[in-house]
Design an enzyme around this catalytic site. Structure first.
Site, short mmCIF file in Angstrom:
data_model
loop_
_atom_site.label_atom_id
_atom_site.label_comp_id
_atom_site.label_asym_id
_atom_site.label_seq_id
_atom_site.Cartn_x
_atom_site.Cartn_y
_atom_site.Cartn_z
N LEU A 15 0.90 -1.10 -0.23
CA LEU A 15 -0.23 0.26 -0.26
C LEU A 15 0.79 1.07 0.17
O LEU A 15 0.50 2.70 -0.59
CB LEU A 15 -0.65 0.15 1.27
CG LEU A 15 -1.81 -1.38 1.06
CD1 LEU A 15 -3.03 -1.20 2.63
CD2 LEU A 15 -2.98 -1.21 0.05
N ILE A 40 0.80 -4.38 6.03
CA ILE A 40 0.39 -4.10 8.02
C ILE A 40 -1.13 -3.40 8.00
O ILE A 40 -1.62 -3.89 8.89
CB ILE A 40 1.31 -3.57 8.10
CG1 ILE A 40 1.05 -3.31 9.77
CG2 ILE A 40 1.59 -2.45 8.18
CD1 ILE A 40 2.30 -3.75 11.16
N TYR A 147 17.65 5.04 9.28
CA TYR A 147 17.76 4.21 7.37
C TYR A 147 19.09 2.92 7.84
O TYR A 147 18.55 2.09 6.88
CB TYR A 147 16.74 5.20 7.11
CG TYR A 147 15.94 4.93 6.14
CD1 TYR A 147 15.58 3.93 5.46
CD2 TYR A 147 16.86 4.94 4.62
CE1 TYR A 147 14.27 3.32 4.72
CE2 TYR A 147 16.35 5.65 3.52
CZ TYR A 147 15.34 4.82 3.23
OH TYR A 147 14.37 4.27 1.66
N ILE A 177 12.53 8.65 -4.76
CA ILE A 177 11.77 8.51 -5.79
C ILE A 177 10.18 9.66 -5.57
O ILE A 177 9.49 9.76 -4.71
CB ILE A 177 10.60 7.15 -5.86
CG1 ILE A 177 11.58 5.64 -5.64
CG2 ILE A 177 9.93 6.73 -6.85
CD1 ILE A 177 12.76 5.70 -6.39
#
Ligand code: NAD
Ligand code: SER
Length: 332
Positions: A15, A40, A147, A177
């Site tokens: 998603l 999730i 990260y 992106i």
């Protein structure tokens, strides 16, 4: 490796910004009956309908993950479930758990069931000691963000499972992106998406990075092409299996604002740098060398900054005219 004709694909984190568009392309390429989508979060009724069965999955739960792979005859996994740079820095222990335990589960299960596996790394895997101009494929990687720590560890783990257990794991180091279907999930490069929504909706944007912050970027169609092409590439030709630098363009917020002004001359931008995201951005490459991807599996992006800006503004302006542009500044 399963041939393209009998692929059964699971997408985790479907998603999210990339998953929601990759799902559509995978479904078009391999048939929606062969795609299982998971996240999730619960899926809303209209989102991703028709592009594959949706099953709720927390990737940290190895038993649930294994059950989906086993019961659906999965032989390829696109593992996109993760926490991105800004949200990971706000909750570093949770980010370690989601990004690393989720990945170890993916690798173990892919090893057990003979699945090929796509795992995206990131420009976030680099750090302040990395050469930041024309960043080489193989270089110093000592990221300072959680990260980044999970991304370098992930690259190494994917190599390890390939070398030790023969898992066909592959991946790219994505830059920021840019896309119009789903807002980004809390990264440092999100400004390059938010700016378009703000430009179309109110003609101005307040940027959380300095005007001269250069970062690599890519438009979503090229990101999807990279994800599909690397999984279809001849395995024999891949030396850097799990961490190919890939880029399509690099620019600063100032340069992006100029490109938007070519279409919307009145567009205004102001800068209010956020120390957290500015610090992360300053430790990432200004631009990468992606020649290994070009040479080893024919990587070649289609969109440069001008083509991407024109397309983003076209799509978002149409949504705005239809009253369907859902965006609140500061929330992405
Ligand atoms: P995103 O934040 O938009 O989506 C991630 C999805 O994972 C979300 O839908 C979220 O609900 C889900 N998720 C979070 N925790 C989960 C869990 N425990 N179990 C299952 N699902 C969970 O991220 P994205 O931009 O789509 O990124 C996908 C991958 O690509 C990530 O590995 C990210 O690091 C990488 N990447 C993204 C970018 C980018 O600019 N978007 C750049 C470089 C790398
Ligand atoms: N877009 C991602 C982020 O900013 C890069 O990995 O976190």
């Amino acid at each position: 490796m399963a041939s393209s004709e009998n692929l059964r694909i699971l997408v985790t984190g479907s998603l999210g910004q990339i998953g929601s568009e990759l799902a559509v392309s995978l479904s078009e390429s391999y048939g929606s009956d062969n795609i299982v989508l998971s996240d999730i979060r619960e899926k809303s009724s209209e989102k991703l309908t028709g592009y594959g069965e949706f099953i709720k999955l927390d990737v940290v739960s190895r038993d649930d993950f294994r059950k989906i792979v086993s019961e659906n005859g999965i032989n390829r996994v696109y593992h996109l479930a993760a926490m991105l740079s800004a949200v990971a820095e706000a909750e570093p222990r949770k980010a370690w758990k989601v990004n690393m335990e989720g990945l170890v589960n993916a690798l173990e299960i892919c090893s057990e069931y003979g699945c090929s596996l796509f795992v995206p790394s990131s420009i976030g895997a680099f750090g302040p000691d990395t050469p930041l101009d024309n960043t080489p494929q193989d270089t110093i990687m000592r990221p300072h963000s959680m990260y980044g720590v999970t991304k370098v560890s992930g690259e190494l783990l994917c190599d390890y499972y390939h070398l030790k257990y023969g898992v066909d794991a592959r991946g790219v180091r994505y830059p920021g992106i840019i896309s119009s279907a789903t807002l980004p999930g809390g990264g440092t490069t999100d400004y390059a998406v938010q700016i378009f929504y703000a430009a179309v909706k109110k003609g101005s944007y307040t940027c959380y990075l300095r005007p001269d912050t250069s970062l690599d970027m890519m438009y979503m169609p090229d990101a999807i092409k990279a994800a599909i092409d690397i999984m279809e590439a001849d395995s024999e030709k891949l030396e850097h299996r799990n961490a190919f630098n890939v880029t399509a363009m690099h620019f600063t917020p100032e340069r992006l604002a100029e490109a938007i002004r070519e279409h919307l001359p009145g567009f205004e931008i102001e800068y209010r740098p956020d120390p957290l995201r500015q610090g992360i951005a300053d430790s990432w490459p200004n631009y990468m060398d992606d020649s290994a991807a070009r040479n080893e599996w024919g990587w070649e992006p289609e969109y440069d900054i001008d083509a991407m800006v024109a397309d983003m503004l076209r799509v978002l302006s149409r949504r705005h005219e239809e009253g369907k542009l859902d965006y609140t500044e500061g929330k992405s």
